[in-house]
Design a protein around this motif. Structure first.
Motif, PDB file in Angstrom:
ATOM      1  N   VAL A 134       0.832  -1.200   0.000  1.00  0.00           N
ATOM      2  CA  VAL A 134       0.000   0.000   0.000  1.00  0.00           C
ATOM      3  C   VAL A 134       0.869   1.253   0.000  1.00  0.00           C
ATOM      4  CG1 VAL A 134      -1.761   1.298   1.256  1.00  0.00           C
ATOM      5  CG2 VAL A 134      -1.842  -1.203   1.227  1.00  0.00           C
ATOM      6  N   VAL A 136       0.784   5.297   0.433  1.00  0.00           N
ATOM      7  CA  VAL A 136      -0.036   6.368   0.993  1.00  0.00           C
ATOM      8  C   VAL A 136       0.469   7.673   0.396  1.00  0.00           C
ATOM      9  CG1 VAL A 136      -0.765   7.571   3.074  1.00  0.00           C
ATOM     10  CG2 VAL A 136      -0.458   5.085   3.112  1.00  0.00           C
ATOM     11  N   GLU A 164      -9.129   4.105   7.008  1.00  0.00           N
ATOM     12  CA  GLU A 164      -9.819   4.951   6.045  1.00  0.00           C
ATOM     13  C   GLU A 164     -11.235   4.434   5.863  1.00  0.00           C
ATOM     14  OE1 GLU A 164      -8.394   5.001   2.011  1.00  0.00           O
ATOM     15  OE2 GLU A 164      -7.953   2.862   2.001  1.00  0.00           O
ATOM     16  N   VAL A 211      -5.633   0.191   7.164  1.00  0.00           N
ATOM     17  CA  VAL A 211      -4.963   0.494   5.899  1.00  0.00           C
ATOM     18  C   VAL A 211      -3.650  -0.262   5.714  1.00  0.00           C
ATOM     19  CG1 VAL A 211      -3.859   2.334   4.559  1.00  0.00           C
ATOM     20  CG2 VAL A 211      -6.042   2.748   5.677  1.00  0.00           C
ATOM     21  N   ARG A 213      -0.725   0.630   8.082  1.00  0.00           N
ATOM     22  CA  ARG A 213       0.273   1.416   8.809  1.00  0.00           C
ATOM     23  C   ARG A 213      -0.058   1.331  10.295  1.00  0.00           C
ATOM     24  NH1 ARG A 213       1.576   1.198   4.229  1.00  0.00           N
ATOM     25  NH2 ARG A 213       2.473   2.815   2.888  1.00  0.00           N
ATOM     26  N   LYS A 258      -4.373   9.593   0.154  1.00  0.00           N
ATOM     27  CA  LYS A 258      -5.036   8.586  -0.666  1.00  0.00           C
ATOM     28  C   LYS A 258      -4.165   7.338  -0.715  1.00  0.00           C
ATOM     29  CE  LYS A 258      -7.521  11.807  -3.698  1.00  0.00           C
ATOM     30  NZ  LYS A 258      -7.780  12.236  -5.112  1.00  0.00           N
ATOM     31  N   THR A 259      -4.814   6.184  -0.772  1.00  0.00           N
ATOM     32  CA  THR A 259      -4.065   4.929  -0.814  1.00  0.00           C
ATOM     33  C   THR A 259      -4.171   4.273  -2.184  1.00  0.00           C
ATOM     34  OG1 THR A 259      -5.969   3.668   0.003  1.00  0.00           O
ATOM     35  CG2 THR A 259      -4.393   4.466   1.637  1.00  0.00           C
ATOM     36  N   ASP A 261      -3.273   0.361  -3.652  1.00  0.00           N
ATOM     37  CA  ASP A 261      -2.842  -1.002  -3.362  1.00  0.00           C
ATOM     38  C   ASP A 261      -2.059  -1.541  -4.546  1.00  0.00           C
ATOM     39  OD1 ASP A 261      -2.432  -3.608  -2.676  1.00  0.00           O
ATOM     40  OD2 ASP A 261      -4.535  -4.113  -2.355  1.00  0.00           O
TER      41      ASP A 261
END
Length: 294
Positions: A134, A136, A164, A211, A213, A258-259, A261
């Motif tokens: 992921v 970020v 999130e 998420v 983290r 915003k993430t 993947d």
């Protein structure tokens, strides 16, 4: 000064969701614009004040370690050709005061097992866990989400878990946090009273998904040592965090960025588009190119 100086990054996964690209190349080495995913993640850790990065790895992943090592022949050639910008990009991948080391995960036994492989290095110190799939993206923000999480850990003396909001029809895909009905504002934290792994929409206590983290106390390593296999027959980090919750406060930090993947094909493509539109060398022409597509 922050008390959190170490980060654990598990990179032992097989990358099956992005095959065949990851057959011979570690998924963490797949590039997002001009940097492999793992470099983006390590830079995020460094920005948050991390000075010691522990890669939990396995056989076949040596190129990750090589990437952060010196490449004398390449540097000499770039220097001889006076390609200063490229030389600096290669030579200064990590600051001189940051150490990267590796520990082996001998067999895949889950995220909790992977994190515990670094226990001898972490000892009883607080640490960050970063899942490298992921990314970020905190583009044009003054602070990254991980920086804010580390600051919250120092201020509240409470473990921080990044979350999130996800659509209701997606909650069954994630670990969901229960904050007793409280939904923290972006950039803020709220106390967690429980966590549910991949609940149905009817059973989900919130829409706040974990998420990838974490900022955790060293106590987690002791709990992981006694954690039995759980979901999927694997040692789950979530199970150790449930035990930690019986002893001390855990907080859900709601992210502002915003993430992406990068562990799946669509997320990887989305990350390259987003970062490509932000990179000074590619942004203008890439934006024009995208505008011309059907």
């Amino acid at each position: 000064m922050t008390t959190v100086r170490k980060a654990v990054i598990p990179v032992a996964g097989l990358g099956t969701r992005v095959l065949p690209a990851s057959k011979a190349i570690p998924k963490e080495m797949m590039p997002v614009v001009d940097k492999p995913v793992i470099q983006h993640v390590v830079e995020e850790a460094v920005q948050a004040g991390i000075k010691e990065i522990i890669l939990v790895t396995r056989s076949g992943k040596s190129s990750i370690e090589d990437h952060f090592d010196s490449h004398y022949e390449l540097e000499e050639q770039l220097e001889r050709k006076n390609k200063t910008d490229l030389l600096n990009a290669v030579r200064n991948i990590i600051p001189s005061d940051v150490t990267i080391l590796s520990v082996r995960q001998s067999e895949a036994k889950g995220l909790g097992h992977a994190v515990h492989c670094a226990a001898q290095v972490i000892k009883d110190e607080p640490f960050v866990v970063i899942l490298p799939d992921v990314l970020v993206n905190n583009y044009q923000q003054n602070e990254t989400d991980l920086q804010k999480m580390v600051a919250a850990f120092d201020q509240h003396s409470a473990a921080q878990i990044m979350v999130e909001a996800v659509p209701e029809d997606k909650v069954h895909l994630y670990g969901i946090t229960d904050c007793n009905g409280i939904k923290p504002a972006a950039g803020e934290s709220a106390a967690i009273c429980g966590m549910v792994e991949k609940p149905s929409a009817d059973e989900a206590p919130s829409d706040l998904s974990v998420v990838g983290r974490y900022v955790l106390p060293g106590r987690v390593m002791e709990l992981l040592a006694d954690t039995k296999p759980g979901a999927g027959g694997e040692i789950q980090l979530t199970d150790a965090l449930d035990e930690l919750l019986k002893e001390q406060t855990l907080e859900a930090y709601r992210m502002t960025g915003k993430t992406y993947d990068c562990g799946n094909k669509l997320g990887f493509l989305q990350a390259n588009v987003a970062y490509g539109l932000q990179h000074p060398e590619t942004a203008a022409d890439f934006k024009q190119f995208l505008a011309q597509q059907d």
